[in-house]
Design a protein around this motif. Structure first.
Motif, PDB file in Angstrom:
ATOM      1  N   GLY A 196      -4.202   0.477 -25.915  1.00 28.47           N
ATOM      2  CA  GLY A 196      -3.869   0.977 -24.563  1.00 28.47           C
ATOM      3  C   GLY A 196      -2.941   0.060 -23.842  1.00 28.47           C
ATOM      4  O   GLY A 196      -2.863  -1.110 -24.148  1.00 28.47           O
ATOM      5  N   SER A 197      -2.174   0.581 -22.890  1.00 28.82           N
ATOM      6  CA  SER A 197      -1.085  -0.071 -22.269  1.00 28.82           C
ATOM      7  C   SER A 197      -0.874   0.286 -20.987  1.00 28.82           C
ATOM      8  O   SER A 197      -0.937   1.650 -20.753  1.00 28.82           O
ATOM      9  CB  SER A 197       0.229  -0.032 -23.016  1.00 28.82           C
ATOM     10  N   SER A 198      -0.303  -0.359 -20.220  1.00 23.62           N
ATOM     11  CA  SER A 198       0.293  -0.033 -18.832  1.00 23.62           C
ATOM     12  C   SER A 198       1.499  -0.837 -18.495  1.00 23.62           C
ATOM     13  O   SER A 198       1.780  -1.846 -19.130  1.00 23.62           O
ATOM     14  CB  SER A 198      -0.617  -0.148 -17.761  1.00 23.62           C
ATOM     15  N   LEU A 199       2.415  -0.482 -17.561  1.00 21.71           N
ATOM     16  CA  LEU A 199       3.549  -1.218 -17.210  1.00 21.71           C
ATOM     17  C   LEU A 199       3.349  -1.738 -15.821  1.00 21.71           C
ATOM     18  O   LEU A 199       3.749  -2.841 -15.668  1.00 21.71           O
ATOM     19  CB  LEU A 199       4.758  -0.083 -17.042  1.00 21.71           C
ATOM     20  N   LYS A 203       0.824  -1.209  -0.028  1.00 22.75           N
ATOM     21  CA  LYS A 203       0.055  -0.156   0.060  1.00 22.75           C
ATOM     22  C   LYS A 203       0.746   1.218  -0.082  1.00 22.75           C
ATOM     23  O   LYS A 203       0.354   2.394  -0.369  1.00 22.75           O
ATOM     24  CB  LYS A 203      -1.084  -0.079   1.250  1.00 22.75           C
ATOM     25  N   THR A 204       2.020   1.234   0.404  1.00 27.19           N
ATOM     26  CA  THR A 204       2.922   2.228   0.440  1.00 27.19           C
ATOM     27  C   THR A 204       3.271   2.717  -1.131  1.00 27.19           C
ATOM     28  O   THR A 204       3.641   2.033  -2.009  1.00 27.19           O
ATOM     29  CB  THR A 204       4.304   2.031   0.873  1.00 27.19           C
ATOM     30  N   LEU A 205       3.213   3.914  -1.250  1.00 28.28           N
ATOM     31  CA  LEU A 205       3.400   4.727  -2.574  1.00 28.28           C
ATOM     32  C   LEU A 205       4.748   4.650  -3.240  1.00 28.28           C
ATOM     33  O   LEU A 205       5.767   4.291  -2.520  1.00 28.28           O
ATOM     34  CB  LEU A 205       3.083   6.198  -2.554  1.00 28.28           C
ATOM     35  N   GLY A 206       4.971   4.609  -4.445  1.00 28.34           N
ATOM     36  CA  GLY A 206       6.246   4.977  -5.046  1.00 28.34           C
ATOM     37  C   GLY A 206       6.852   3.757  -5.851  1.00 28.34           C
ATOM     38  O   GLY A 206       6.867   2.417  -5.136  1.00 28.34           O
ATOM     39  N   VAL A 207       7.163   3.742  -6.887  1.00 31.62           N
ATOM     40  CA  VAL A 207       7.612   2.606  -7.920  1.00 31.62           C
ATOM     41  C   VAL A 207       9.053   2.716  -8.032  1.00 31.62           C
ATOM     42  O   VAL A 207       9.684   1.631  -9.046  1.00 31.62           O
ATOM     43  CB  VAL A 207       6.706   2.494  -8.975  1.00 31.62           C
ATOM     44  N   GLY A 243      15.054   8.734 -11.003  1.00 31.84           N
ATOM     45  CA  GLY A 243      14.141   9.304 -11.885  1.00 31.84           C
ATOM     46  C   GLY A 243      14.365   8.611 -13.204  1.00 31.84           C
ATOM     47  O   GLY A 243      13.541   8.818 -14.159  1.00 31.84           O
ATOM     48  N   ILE A 244      15.007   7.468 -13.225  1.00 33.56           N
ATOM     49  CA  ILE A 244      15.031   6.658 -14.484  1.00 33.56           C
ATOM     50  C   ILE A 244      14.225   5.500 -14.534  1.00 33.56           C
ATOM     51  O   ILE A 244      13.488   5.505 -15.980  1.00 33.56           O
ATOM     52  CB  ILE A 244      16.569   6.286 -14.808  1.00 33.56           C
ATOM     53  N   PRO A 245      13.863   4.608 -13.707  1.00 32.07           N
ATOM     54  CA  PRO A 245      13.308   3.322 -13.917  1.00 32.07           C
ATOM     55  C   PRO A 245      11.822   3.424 -14.775  1.00 32.07           C
ATOM     56  O   PRO A 245      11.549   2.987 -15.600  1.00 32.07           O
ATOM     57  CB  PRO A 245      13.389   2.632 -12.737  1.00 32.07           C
ATOM     58  N   GLU A 246      10.940   4.074 -13.799  1.00 33.99           N
ATOM     59  CA  GLU A 246       9.565   4.128 -14.346  1.00 33.99           C
ATOM     60  C   GLU A 246       9.453   4.734 -15.694  1.00 33.99           C
ATOM     61  O   GLU A 246       8.865   4.539 -16.538  1.00 33.99           O
ATOM     62  CB  GLU A 246       8.614   4.797 -13.255  1.00 33.99           C
ATOM     63  N   VAL A 258       8.053  10.915 -18.935  1.00 29.64           N
ATOM     64  CA  VAL A 258       7.893   9.934 -19.967  1.00 29.64           C
ATOM     65  C   VAL A 258       8.305  10.254 -21.374  1.00 29.64           C
ATOM     66  O   VAL A 258       8.998  10.043 -22.005  1.00 29.64           O
ATOM     67  CB  VAL A 258       6.717   8.994 -19.969  1.00 29.64           C
ATOM     68  N   SER A 259       7.550  11.578 -21.728  1.00 32.53           N
ATOM     69  CA  SER A 259       7.850  12.251 -22.914  1.00 32.53           C
ATOM     70  C   SER A 259       9.122  12.573 -23.116  1.00 32.53           C
ATOM     71  O   SER A 259       9.666  12.698 -24.207  1.00 32.53           O
ATOM     72  CB  SER A 259       6.748  13.302 -23.150  1.00 32.53           C
TER      73      SER A 259
END
Length: 336
Positions: A271-274, A64-68, A125-128, A158-159
């Protein structure tokens, strides 16, 4: 070693920025292929805002903790980590969640060794962002050199990654939209886009058609959704593809939208998601990032653009900057 750690929690489980606070929670224990990483920095993403509000469908393995995305030092390993990772290694990586914390347990298959040339903040700041851009460009839209492409939200993280990848890998033209002249100028002068159009003050679809002599672009990567749906159909080329990654402009298309272009132009809409992908799929993207992009980060050909850095105890302020669209690049929090 303490069995607890500090992490960002959400009062009542969801709500406004004011509900974010730092609390003591159990420290995760790494199992199997996981590593326990002591976090130095973590990146903020728009999905964090949506999750905080209770509107993000979490994958079952997500805490439940935020952040990827994060960077840090491996402190402990599970029973069967990927070869090449050891206690004490400096790494960065992608997780299903849990990065807004002092420690995270994450699969070693999603870790990357931190180059000495990059800071903790840059690596967080790179992975996601870069893996999402890589996925959209190569796996979903099937980009090949010589194709033209349009990235919406051209100053978003992302862009920023996607424009650089497109330019470096031989796109015939790279276009962008943004909601200010300054961000449009940034996409061209800093990132190398062919042209960028202010979506607030111009008919960007008409501008794209004008720039392409009426042909349109082969690929559109869209984070806006409903608000741009009809214009995307106008701006895409025959046999083109529109890849939708988000709904900043809502999920409802404008009344009177004509979908005839799907047949007239033979358009593909995907449509897509990671975050919902399994570890094998994400691991292949990590490998592609390491092989294709990491050397260009190290030698400076690719820019990791960090807009602002906050101490994580200012998490409310950090999310507020992102929520108000005040950024050009990543918002990073550091843990001292």
């Amino acid at each position: 070693m303490s069995a607890s750690m500090r992490a960002v929690e959400i009062k009542d489980g969801k709500g406004p920025i004011e509900n974010l606070y730092i609390a003591s929670i159990p420290k995760p224990v790494p199992t199997n292929a996981q590593a326990l990483v002591k976090i130095k920095a973590f990146g903020l993403n728009r999905m964090d805002l949506v999750q905080r509000e209770g509107d993000y469908p979490l994958p079952p393995q997500a805490p439940k903790t935020l952040g990827v995305e994060f960077s840090g030092i491996i402190e402990e390993l599970g029973s069967s980590p990927e070869k090449g990772f050891q206690v004490g290694d400096e790494v960065f990586g992608l997780a299903y969640g849990g990065a807004y914390a002092e420690y995270i347990a994450v699969s070693t298959h999603m870790l990357v060794h931190k180059p000495k040339e990059l800071s903790w903040e840059q690596c967080a700041g790179i992975p996601e962002t870069w893996i999402t851009a890589t996925q959209a460009l190569y796996l979903v839209s099937h980009f090949t050199p010589g194709k033209s492409i349009l990235w919406h939200a051209g100053a978003s993280s992302v862009s920023i990654a996607g424009i650089q990848l497109s330019v470096a890998d031989g796109a015939s033209a790279v276009y962008a939209t943004a909601r200010s002249d300054a961000k449009c100028d940034f996409a061209v002068s800093t990132l190398g886009a062919t042209a960028a159009f202010n979506a607030k003050t111009s008919d960007w679809a008409a501008e794209v058609l004008k720039a392409t002599d009426g042909k349109g672009v082969d690929i559109i990567i869209d984070f806006v959704g409903g608000e741009y749906f009809a214009q995307n159909l106008d701006a895409v080329a025959r046999d083109g593809i529109i890849v939708n990654l988000g709904f900043l402009g809502g999920t409802r298309v404008p009344d009177g939208t004509d979908i005839g272009a799907f047949i007239r132009k033979r358009i593909t809409f995907k449509g897509s998601s990671l975050r919902s992908r399994d570890e094998v799929y994400q691991g292949k993207l990590r490998d592609q990032l390491v092989e294709h992009a990491l050397p260009r980060f190290v030698d400076g050909r690719f820019k990791v653009l960090v807009d602002r850095v906050f101490d994580w105890e200012r998490i409310q302020e950090a999310q507020g900057v992102l929520e108000r669209n005040e950024t050009t690049g990543k918002v990073i929090c550091t843990i001292s």
